[in-house]
Design a protein around this motif. Structure first.
Motif, PDB file in Angstrom:
ATOM      1  N   VAL A 121     112.748  23.961  19.424  1.00 47.27           N
ATOM      2  CA  VAL A 121     112.094  24.917  18.525  1.00 47.27           C
ATOM      3  C   VAL A 121     110.778  24.282  18.100  1.00 47.27           C
ATOM      4  O   VAL A 121     110.763  23.242  17.430  1.00 47.27           O
ATOM      5  CB  VAL A 121     112.961  25.248  17.290  1.00 47.27           C
ATOM      6  N   VAL A 122     109.677  24.891  18.532  1.00 41.43           N
ATOM      7  CA  VAL A 122     108.351  24.342  18.234  1.00 41.43           C
ATOM      8  C   VAL A 122     107.943  24.775  16.825  1.00 41.43           C
ATOM      9  O   VAL A 122     108.024  25.955  16.466  1.00 41.43           O
ATOM     10  CB  VAL A 122     107.321  24.797  19.287  1.00 41.43           C
ATOM     11  N   THR A 123     107.514  23.812  16.033  1.00 47.01           N
ATOM     12  CA  THR A 123     107.151  24.078  14.641  1.00 47.01           C
ATOM     13  C   THR A 123     105.811  24.807  14.561  1.00 47.01           C
ATOM     14  O   THR A 123     104.822  24.356  15.141  1.00 47.01           O
ATOM     15  CB  THR A 123     107.046  22.739  13.871  1.00 47.01           C
ATOM     16  N   SER A 125     100.812  27.200  11.301  1.00 46.43           N
ATOM     17  CA  SER A 125      99.821  28.243  10.978  1.00 46.43           C
ATOM     18  C   SER A 125     100.014  29.346  12.019  1.00 46.43           C
ATOM     19  O   SER A 125     100.608  29.102  13.076  1.00 46.43           O
ATOM     20  CB  SER A 125      98.397  27.681  11.086  1.00 46.43           C
ATOM     21  N   PRO A 126      99.513  30.563  11.739  1.00 45.79           N
ATOM     22  CA  PRO A 126      99.653  31.624  12.744  1.00 45.79           C
ATOM     23  C   PRO A 126      99.069  31.231  14.103  1.00 45.79           C
ATOM     24  O   PRO A 126      99.640  31.562  15.138  1.00 45.79           O
ATOM     25  CB  PRO A 126      98.888  32.801  12.116  1.00 45.79           C
ATOM     26  N   ALA A 127      97.965  30.481  14.106  1.00 43.52           N
ATOM     27  CA  ALA A 127      97.346  30.076  15.378  1.00 43.52           C
ATOM     28  C   ALA A 127      98.297  29.195  16.189  1.00 43.52           C
ATOM     29  O   ALA A 127      98.428  29.361  17.409  1.00 43.52           O
ATOM     30  CB  ALA A 127      96.032  29.340  15.103  1.00 43.52           C
ATOM     31  N   GLU A 128      98.995  28.270  15.516  1.00 43.40           N
ATOM     32  CA  GLU A 128      99.925  27.381  16.229  1.00 43.40           C
ATOM     33  C   GLU A 128     101.122  28.180  16.757  1.00 43.40           C
ATOM     34  O   GLU A 128     101.618  27.922  17.858  1.00 43.40           O
ATOM     35  CB  GLU A 128     100.417  26.256  15.299  1.00 43.40           C
ATOM     36  N   THR A 129     101.589  29.146  15.969  1.00 40.64           N
ATOM     37  CA  THR A 129     102.712  29.974  16.422  1.00 40.64           C
ATOM     38  C   THR A 129     102.305  30.772  17.659  1.00 40.64           C
ATOM     39  O   THR A 129     103.076  30.874  18.619  1.00 40.64           O
ATOM     40  CB  THR A 129     103.173  30.920  15.288  1.00 40.64           C
ATOM     41  N   ARG A 130     101.092  31.316  17.649  1.00 38.34           N
ATOM     42  CA  ARG A 130     100.612  32.063  18.825  1.00 38.34           C
ATOM     43  C   ARG A 130     100.580  31.174  20.049  1.00 38.34           C
ATOM     44  O   ARG A 130     100.983  31.577  21.144  1.00 38.34           O
ATOM     45  CB  ARG A 130      99.215  32.638  18.546  1.00 38.34           C
ATOM     46  N   LYS A 131     100.108  29.937  19.872  1.00 35.04           N
ATOM     47  CA  LYS A 131     100.060  28.988  20.993  1.00 35.04           C
ATOM     48  C   LYS A 131     101.471  28.718  21.518  1.00 35.04           C
ATOM     49  O   LYS A 131     101.705  28.693  22.730  1.00 35.04           O
ATOM     50  CB  LYS A 131      99.459  27.650  20.523  1.00 35.04           C
ATOM     51  N   LEU A 169     104.137  30.595  21.302  1.00 36.44           N
ATOM     52  CA  LEU A 169     104.665  31.790  21.985  1.00 36.44           C
ATOM     53  C   LEU A 169     104.049  31.926  23.373  1.00 36.44           C
ATOM     54  O   LEU A 169     104.741  32.261  24.339  1.00 36.44           O
ATOM     55  CB  LEU A 169     104.388  33.045  21.150  1.00 36.44           C
ATOM     56  N   ALA A 170     102.750  31.639  23.466  1.00 33.16           N
ATOM     57  CA  ALA A 170     102.068  31.730  24.769  1.00 33.16           C
ATOM     58  C   ALA A 170     102.667  30.744  25.764  1.00 33.16           C
ATOM     59  O   ALA A 170     102.681  30.990  26.971  1.00 33.16           O
ATOM     60  CB  ALA A 170     100.570  31.484  24.591  1.00 33.16           C
ATOM     61  N   LEU A 171     103.184  29.626  25.260  1.00 30.92           N
ATOM     62  CA  LEU A 171     103.798  28.619  26.129  1.00 30.92           C
ATOM     63  C   LEU A 171     105.275  28.931  26.392  1.00 30.92           C
ATOM     64  O   LEU A 171     105.950  28.195  27.117  1.00 30.92           O
ATOM     65  CB  LEU A 171     103.656  27.223  25.507  1.00 30.92           C
ATOM     66  N   GLY A 172     105.788  29.998  25.758  1.00 30.23           N
ATOM     67  CA  GLY A 172     107.161  30.429  26.030  1.00 30.23           C
ATOM     68  C   GLY A 172     108.228  29.758  25.187  1.00 30.23           C
ATOM     69  O   GLY A 172     109.418  29.859  25.495  1.00 30.23           O
ATOM     70  N   PHE A 173     107.829  29.079  24.117  1.00 32.64           N
ATOM     71  CA  PHE A 173     108.805  28.357  23.296  1.00 32.64           C
ATOM     72  C   PHE A 173     109.448  29.244  22.232  1.00 32.64           C
ATOM     73  O   PHE A 173     108.848  30.220  21.775  1.00 32.64           O
ATOM     74  CB  PHE A 173     108.129  27.191  22.552  1.00 32.64           C
ATOM     75  N   TRP A 174     110.649  28.842  21.787  1.00 37.84           N
ATOM     76  CA  TRP A 174     111.181  29.283  20.499  1.00 37.84           C
ATOM     77  C   TRP A 174     110.273  28.653  19.461  1.00 37.84           C
ATOM     78  O   TRP A 174     109.871  27.494  19.602  1.00 37.84           O
ATOM     79  CB  TRP A 174     112.610  28.768  20.275  1.00 37.84           C
ATOM     80  N   LYS A 228     111.196  35.563  19.795  1.00 38.53           N
ATOM     81  CA  LYS A 228     111.187  34.099  19.960  1.00 38.53           C
ATOM     82  C   LYS A 228     110.777  33.374  18.671  1.00 38.53           C
ATOM     83  O   LYS A 228     110.818  32.151  18.601  1.00 38.53           O
ATOM     84  CB  LYS A 228     110.292  33.694  21.128  1.00 38.53           C
ATOM     85  N   VAL A 229     110.383  34.128  17.661  1.00 37.17           N
ATOM     86  CA  VAL A 229     110.122  33.525  16.338  1.00 37.17           C
ATOM     87  C   VAL A 229     111.438  33.535  15.565  1.00 37.17           C
ATOM     88  O   VAL A 229     111.910  34.575  15.132  1.00 37.17           O
ATOM     89  CB  VAL A 229     109.014  34.287  15.578  1.00 37.17           C
ATOM     90  N   VAL A 230     112.027  32.350  15.406  1.00 35.97           N
ATOM     91  CA  VAL A 230     113.404  32.267  14.909  1.00 35.97           C
ATOM     92  C   VAL A 230     113.504  31.834  13.453  1.00 35.97           C
ATOM     93  O   VAL A 230     114.609  31.714  12.916  1.00 35.97           O
ATOM     94  CB  VAL A 230     114.252  31.335  15.808  1.00 35.97           C
ATOM     95  N   ALA A 231     112.380  31.588  12.791  1.00 35.61           N
ATOM     96  CA  ALA A 231     112.419  31.216  11.365  1.00 35.61           C
ATOM     97  C   ALA A 231     111.045  31.425  10.751  1.00 35.61           C
ATOM     98  O   ALA A 231     110.033  31.488  11.464  1.00 35.61           O
ATOM     99  CB  ALA A 231     112.855  29.764  11.189  1.00 35.61           C
TER     100      ALA A 231
END
Ligand SMILES: [Zn+2]
Length: 254
Positions: free
Chosen positions: A35-37, A40-46, A48-53, A82-85
């Motif tokens: 689960v990638v921490t 910020s919204p920018a990091e979450t977008r990155k 998701l683009a890489l396919g991570f939870w 894929k956003v789990v928290a």
């Protein structure tokens, strides 16, 4: 053995050059789910683009950058399965990169967002006890993990009373500043214990040889598992099974 690293900052620049190899090594060490921490919204977008939870939140360091667009952006991101928290969010009175009133305001806003969306919380607290627990108590927080727990016995008991899950990192492997955590491991109920590397930070200090540039990565999670298992007097295999079950249930990951 199958492990879940519940907190890795794989969108960090230090992974840009060799992420596929990092993920291969993680797989080879049984760390099949990460689960990638999101800080910020920018990091979450990155992520998701890489396919991570991943998680969607604003780290307390970034509270000063929050504005009217922050919550709508997090709410929108949280619609992705894929956003789990929600998080990482919380208080950091150690570095103080953002003023305390800003930190508190955006911490509360994210707690309310998680309640609204029915999502678990990924919480950060550093040198913020007892204020952090006080805010959680006032808001009657639901399912939440105190990630990278490094606090005292009193702090741990306050978090456990609040029903929090506890995330343990390689901090426990640091004989200078993590020794106090070792006797506390037995106090954490088995079904509320989670493991994380916090990569690229917090490389276990007793790892020999130390990795290049001291960068931590998910493949080091079994090392942390063994340290926690030793401290609890359990077998690493049994603890791996329990913490993996906990992580899947907590985040709703199949
Ligand atoms: Zn954190």
């Amino acid at each position: 053995m199958q492990l879940v690293d519940i907190g890795a900052n794989l969108t960090h620049a230090s992974f840009e050059a060799d992420l596929p190899q990092v993920l291969e090594r993680a797989q080879a060490h049984g760390v099949g789910t990460i689960v990638v921490t999101g800080t910020s919204p920018a990091e979450t977008r990155k992520a998701l683009a890489l396919g991570f939870w991943t998680t969607a939140g604003m780290h307390p360091h970034n509270a000063k950058d929050c504005d009217a667009g922050t919550l709508p952006a997090l709410r929108e991101l949280a619609r992705d399965p894929k956003v789990v928290a929600i998080g990482e969010c919380g208080l950091d009175f150690n570095r103080n990169y953002s003023p305390h009133p800003d930190q508190e305001k955006w911490f509360v806003a994210q707690l309310e967002l998680a309640a609204e969306l029915g999502k678990p919380l990924f919480l950060h607290s550093r040198d913020a006890h007892p204020r952090f627990a006080e805010i959680l108590r006032n808001l009657k927080v639901g399912k939440a993990v105190a990630h990278c727990f490094t606090g005292t016995a009193e702090e741990l008991r306050a978090y456990l009373d609040l029903g929090l899950h506890i995330g343990i990192t390689g901090w426990i492997c640091d004989e200078r500043r993590g020794a106090h955590l070792v006797p506390l491991m037995k106090e954490i109920p088995r079904d509320r214990l989670l493991l994380e590397t916090d990569s690229p930070y917090l490389t276990p200090r007793d790892l020999h040889p130390q990795p290049r540039a001291r960068r931590n990565e998910p493949a080091h999670l079994p090392h942390i598992l063994r340290a926690v298992a030793r401290a609890r007097g359990e077998s690493p295999e049994a603890l791996a099974e329990a913490t993996t079950r906990n992580a899947r249930a907590f985040f709703g990951i199949p």
